[in-house]
Design an enzyme around this catalytic site. Structure first.
Site, short mmCIF file in Angstrom:
data_model
loop_
_atom_site.label_atom_id
_atom_site.label_comp_id
_atom_site.label_asym_id
_atom_site.label_seq_id
_atom_site.Cartn_x
_atom_site.Cartn_y
_atom_site.Cartn_z
CE1 TYR A 321 -2.23 2.90 -5.09
CE2 TYR A 321 -3.13 4.35 -7.11
CZ TYR A 321 -2.23 3.96 -6.02
OH TYR A 321 -0.92 4.58 -6.34
CB CYS A 322 -4.72 2.81 -1.39
SG CYS A 322 -4.20 3.39 0.03
CB VAL A 323 -8.37 2.70 1.82
CG1 VAL A 323 -7.06 3.22 2.70
CG2 VAL A 323 -8.61 3.78 0.84
N GLY A 325 -8.37 -1.51 -1.72
CA GLY A 325 -7.80 -2.93 -1.89
C GLY A 325 -8.60 -3.46 -0.67
CG LEU A 350 -3.23 -1.33 -8.35
CD1 LEU A 350 -3.42 -0.03 -9.21
CD2 LEU A 350 -2.27 -2.27 -8.87
#
Length: 588
Positions: A321-323, A325, A350
């Site tokens: 998710y986010c960073v 990822g 994500l």
């Protein structure tokens, strides 16, 4: 306080004495807060936000009308005339355009001619100022983006709704409560100054482990960098290949495990998924010097191998998710370079970015000034206080996440309603200073990840070699990871990729349970070279993208096993350290 609401009657000596008391009490509160800050060594702001407009409401200059109500009205009328003059100078059409701007939704903004003129002239001026930025010639893309952001921030800050004398709702409440709202607001503001952040939700309603992050499970491993949570199955059989979630280390993991009704974690478990979650440690002196290598090798790779060994499986499904990822993409490339790519069956991203050429407004915080400030803020302890990062994200949506609460909490003297998502948003986590600066400089600013200039443990990272099946989710209104930036993962990965565009933004677009029946998502099963091509041929589906993801996940490997033995937290080789959600998520 009195319950009188008649604003037309003349002010009496008793009224003036009361307003004088209100002024004196406000000054006393400020002095007490200042004195307390001297005792504790806490910083004291030289210009408290949005309170500069208050004293004129109570101090009668020579020749002023003989009561506070008239003074307030006179101030609003003067502001309206000033705005009108500026509007004429800039060649604006007379006010008249309608707006659905919720800052001006109260009927007082339209019913009173003075405030209706203020509202409409401000909106016209705002449009003109923002439009002027697009007309300025000779600016490169970065400079124009900076000017656009600065102009929008200025326009939002100068909204008449943000000041007591030009907000009819505030004036009405001030008269009705005889200033009690302003004293409550000042108390609210002083608490926020002491805490170092704006209060966005009612305090004392939510507690991690009590009504947030309550999905049953156990911490089955703890390292200096993370805790690994294994969740308790709720189905007789579970997917043989487990899922491990890597949340962003800049936030608390429980954004994916809010209340049970909104919990992605609970939904996954109920879908028959063997689920693990990494809970990152909030940075302190012990991990101040960690780098990308640590998050990849001693974080993600270590968690993947731990789960494989615990459940005796060849591979795992991963979610970044986010960073996290961004880091997951790096992990996949590292495993591929080492011929270990089979350890990961699939990867879900994500709102994640790997190519930062179109990364949006956050790129504005990767300049030399920001780097110098980060160096200064982290010089003593080596880590960044999470409140600074929270303030940055709030600035990106200043109208909703800052000025909305200035009006509600400080001017109206109200308490914000309880909201689990904003409780999470305010629950900050500290960041390793060295790595945070490197993330901004190497990725946001220099875009080294896609240029092949990043190494992990001496191994060059090449994203073009990643063939792991990937599910890539983006939010249509995401202002942190814009969809055009997330799409670029499709340009760099060589495997079987599925892109899904979800309604809403960076948080609500992800945390959208099917039961809520909110938003929608778009898919396009034909090959697309660009996001525009994807959108042109996309098929819209109502509701949450979660079921689409679950179908995709099970298509990668639908084998199931009985939920027993090591599938039960603490009953395998790894014994339970403590109950979920663990202590790392509660540390500050």
């Amino acid at each position: 306080m009195t319950d009188k609401t008649d604003t037309d009657r003349p002010q009496t000596l008793e009224d003036w004495q009361h307003w004088t008391w209100v002024m004196g009490r406000a000054q006393q509160m400020l002095l007490e807060a200042w004195a307390q800050s001297l005792k504790t060594g806490a910083p004291w702001p030289t210009s408290p936000p949005a309170w500069g407009a208050f004293p004129p409401a109570f101090v009668a200059p020579p020749g002023a009308p003989a009561d506070p109500t008239s003074m307030m009205s006179a101030g609003a009328e003067a502001w309206a005339k000033g705005l009108d003059t500026w509007g004429r100078m800039m060649g604006l059409n007379p006010p008249g355009a309608e707006t659905r701007d919720r800052r001006f939704a109260a009927p007082e903004w339209s019913d009173n001619p003075v405030f209706d003129q203020i509202r409409q002239t401000y909106l016209a001026l705002s449009d003109r100022l923002l439009g002027t930025v697009d007309e300025v010639e000779g600016l490169d893309q970065e400079s124009r983006a900076r000017l656009q952001f600065a102009t929008k921030s200025f326009v939002d800050a100068m909204s008449p709704s943000n000041f007591a004398l030009t907000n009819p709702q505030v004036l009405k409440k001030t008269i009705e409560t005889r200033g009690e709202n302003l004293l409550k607001g000042l108390a609210n503001m002083l608490k926020d100054v002491a805490a170092g952040q704006v209060t966005q939700t009612k305090q004392g309603v939510f507690e991690v482990g009590k009504n947030l992050a309550t999905t049953p499970g156990k911490v089955v491993k703890e390292t200096p960098l993370y805790q690994l949570i294994q969740y308790t199955p709720t189905t007789d059989k579970v997917l043989k290949t487990p899922v491990v979630i890597f949340p962003p280390w800049i936030n608390r993991f429980y954004i994916l495990d809010l209340t049970p009704e909104k919990s992605f974690v609970k939904w996954c478990v109920d879908e028959g998924i063997s689920l693990f979650m990494v809970s990152w440690k909030s940075a302190d002196e012990t991990i101040a010097d960690i780098t990308l290598d640590d998050y990849v090798l001693r974080g993600q790779v270590d968690a993947i191998d731990t789960i494989r060994d615990l459940l005796d499986v060849e591979s795992v499904h991963t979610i970044g998710y986010c960073v996290a990822g961004t880091t997951l993409a790096t992990t996949l490339a590292l495993l591929d370079a080492r011929k270990q790519q089979d350890r990961v069956k699939s990867a879900t991203f994500l709102t994640a970015q790997v190519d930062f050429s179109l990364a949006g407004d956050l790129k504005l915080f990767a300049g030399e000034e920001t780097m110098a400030l980060l160096e200064q803020l982290t010089a003593e302890k080596g880590y960044l206080d999470g409140r600074y990062m929270a303030a940055t994200f709030n600035l990106l949506r200043g109208r909703d996440l800052i000025w909305n609460y200035v009006v509600n909490n400080y001017l109206l003297g109200e308490e914000p309603p309880p909201f689990d998502l904003l409780q999470w948003n305010s629950d900050t986590t500290n960041l390793p200073g060295k790595w945070h600066r490197a993330y901004l400089e190497d990725l946001y600013k220099a875009n080294k990840l896609v240029a092949g200039e990043i190494t992990v443990d001496g191994t060059a990272i090449d994203l073009s070699r990643v063939k792991t099946p990937a599910y890539i989710q983006a939010g249509r209104e995401d202002h942190i990871a814009p969809p055009e930036s997330v799409w670029k993962i499709m340009d760099h990965f060589a495997g079987d990729n599925r892109f899904v565009l979800a309604g809403s933004g960076h948080i609500a677009g992800v945390v959208n349970p099917p039961s809520a029946q909110k938003y929608c998502y778009w898919v396009n099963d034909t090959p697309c070279g660009t996001l525009a091509d994807f959108i042109d041929g996309a098929e819209q589906h109502k509701g949450s993208w979660w079921p689409d993801w679950a179908r995709w996940l099970k298509a990668q490997d639908g084998a199931t096993v009985v939920a027993k033995g090591a599938r039960i937290p603490g009953e395998g080789r790894l014994k339970a350290v403590e109950d979920a959600p663990g202590r790392y998520v509660k540390e500050r």
